[in-house]
Design an enzyme around this catalytic site. Structure first.
Site, PDB file in Angstrom:
ATOM      1  N   HIS A 156       8.402   0.618  14.178  1.00  0.00           N
ATOM      2  CA  HIS A 156       7.441  -0.341  13.623  1.00  0.00           C
ATOM      3  C   HIS A 156       7.787  -0.530  12.158  1.00  0.00           C
ATOM      4  O   HIS A 156       7.738   0.411  11.371  1.00  0.00           O
ATOM      5  CB  HIS A 156       6.008   0.147  13.779  1.00  0.00           C
ATOM      6  N   CYS A 157       8.136  -1.759  11.794  1.00  0.00           N
ATOM      7  CA  CYS A 157       8.608  -2.034  10.438  1.00  0.00           C
ATOM      8  C   CYS A 157       7.483  -2.632   9.594  1.00  0.00           C
ATOM      9  O   CYS A 157       6.995  -3.730   9.900  1.00  0.00           O
ATOM     10  CB  CYS A 157       9.790  -2.996  10.475  1.00  0.00           C
ATOM     11  N   PRO A 158       7.052  -1.955   8.538  1.00  0.00           N
ATOM     12  CA  PRO A 158       5.975  -2.517   7.696  1.00  0.00           C
ATOM     13  C   PRO A 158       6.420  -3.756   6.929  1.00  0.00           C
ATOM     14  O   PRO A 158       5.584  -4.582   6.566  1.00  0.00           O
ATOM     15  CB  PRO A 158       5.632  -1.366   6.743  1.00  0.00           C
ATOM     16  N   ASN A 161       5.719  -6.362   9.341  1.00  0.00           N
ATOM     17  CA  ASN A 161       4.419  -6.197   9.989  1.00  0.00           C
ATOM     18  C   ASN A 161       4.520  -6.457  11.487  1.00  0.00           C
ATOM     19  O   ASN A 161       3.723  -7.184  12.078  1.00  0.00           O
ATOM     20  CB  ASN A 161       3.367  -7.134   9.367  1.00  0.00           C
TER      21      ASN A 161
END
Length: 378
Positions: A156-158, A161
């Site tokens: 999950h890449c911030p 998002n």
């Protein structure tokens, strides 16, 4: 009249808004870099018309591909397991009613028998998500941020998002590649004006400060992006996700970090597809459906006696190992049905995906399957 939303609902909405802060930060940086490069560097500072035109054309080419791939990475919805992997209402009731025991094992074994599922948990259990109430497909994991099971989840890449998985992994790779090229292009074309800044060769205007900070920002992002892009290129060559790089997938014969590797060419095509003309465009061309993948499976006869040690043992193992590859020249679709213990093909039609040669010995072939139990895995 609608009931007022509770504290948990408000907290959830606030959290969703906070998740967009990294994306907003990147967007602001890109907008500022556009102003600094196009207006302050090209239009204000460059005197040569030819250099100005070439830099503007090349810059807009890179920024277009960069923004396009970034947009696709953000707004491409992650793919979730299909309906066949979800438990029926009766199976859900059975699992909720019965204690963790043989009845639950029977339900999961019955469901997994007709599904293209080859991986297990570390203890040998069927990979089951009690949050989504489904049997996890291979390479699928539950994202705690999205609260969903994501097909071929990488991480999950911030900064986008979004979950990076089967549906947008190609877009994510192109985003890294084009953002790196974007930064390197800025560094290369801004370098001479950056040197002039320190030698007092630029007029004393606000443009000189934009040129300086633009060079520093592009150089800094180039260093971080190059390492991240290089790491993901290595993952593609090995056909692994970030999660699989940290924890190797477990098959029925044991842990195998190269279980999904098909060789460099096939690994590359699995992500980018067969049409090379679309490889560099943020258009979805990945092969398969995200629920099943060609893999190297070990199909040993459970009634077979243990093989002797030495050279004969290695040769015997090679006879018992079925390497499953996606080698069809005409059709590269991925398997829709699981491999049965008595089969050596992923498909039951005329397409043959088997590899006759045994190039390397797979470890832990003699391991027996542990008892299947339900184990939570997120």
């Amino acid at each position: 009249m609608m009931a007022p939303s509770g504290p948990s609902s408000v907290k959830r909405r606030c959290r969703r808004c906070l998740y967009w802060i990294p994306v907003l930060f990147i967007s602001i940086i890109v907008c500022w870099s556009y102003y600094a490069y196009v207006i302050q560097l090209c239009i204000v500072s460059m005197d040569n018309i030819g250099e100005k035109v070439l830099c503007l054309i090349a810059y807009h080419f890179f920024v277009l591909l960069f923004v396009w791939s970034y947009w696709k990475t953000i707004f491409t919805l992650p793919m979730n397991p299909t309906k066949e992997f979800h438990l029926s209402y009766a199976d859900k009731e059975l699992i909720e009613r019965e204690p963790r025991g043989e009845s639950q094992q029977d339900v999961l074994r019955r469901l997994a028998k007709d599904l293209p599922v080859y991986t297990r948990t570390m203890s040998g259990a069927i990979r089951y998500c009690d949050r989504c109430q489904l049997v996890k497909p291979d390479r699928c994991h539950h994202c705690s941020v999205c609260d969903k099971c994501i097909l071929k989840m990488d991480h999950h890449c911030p900064w986008v998002n979004n979950c990076v998985g089967f549906s947008n992994y190609k877009f994510f790779l192109l985003f890294l590649a084009y953002s790196l090229l974007y930064c390197l292009f800025i560094v290369a074309t801004d370098l001479q004006y950056f040197i002039k800044f320190w030698t007092n060769g630029l007029p004393d205007t606000q443009a000189k400060f934009h040129i300086m900070f633009l060079f520093f920002a592009a150089a800094m992002f180039s260093v971080s992006l190059s390492s991240l892009f290089g790491y993901h290129c290595w993952l593609v060559c090995k056909n692994r996700s970030t999660l699989e790089a940290f924890r190797s997938p477990v098959f029925r014969h044991g842990t195998d970090k190269n279980g999904f590797s098909l060789g460099f060419s096939k690994n590359l095509r699995q992500v980018f597809g067969d049409e090379k003309k679309y490889w560099l465009l943020p258009i979805f061309t990945s092969l398969g459906d995200g629920c099943s993948f060609p893999t190297c499976l070990v199909n040993q006869d459970p009634e077979q006696a243990s093989t002797p040690s030495g050279t004969n043992a290695a040769a015997k193992r090679c006879q018992n190992v079925s390497f499953i590859f996606c080698t069809s020249a005409d059709n590269h679709q991925f398997p829709a049905k699981p491999l049965r213990e008595s089969q050596s093909h992923l498909l039951t039609d005329s397409q043959s995906w088997t590899e006759s040669s045994c190039n390397e010995e797979k470890g832990k072939l003699g391991m027996s399957n542990p008892a299947l139990t339900i184990e939570k895995e997120t």
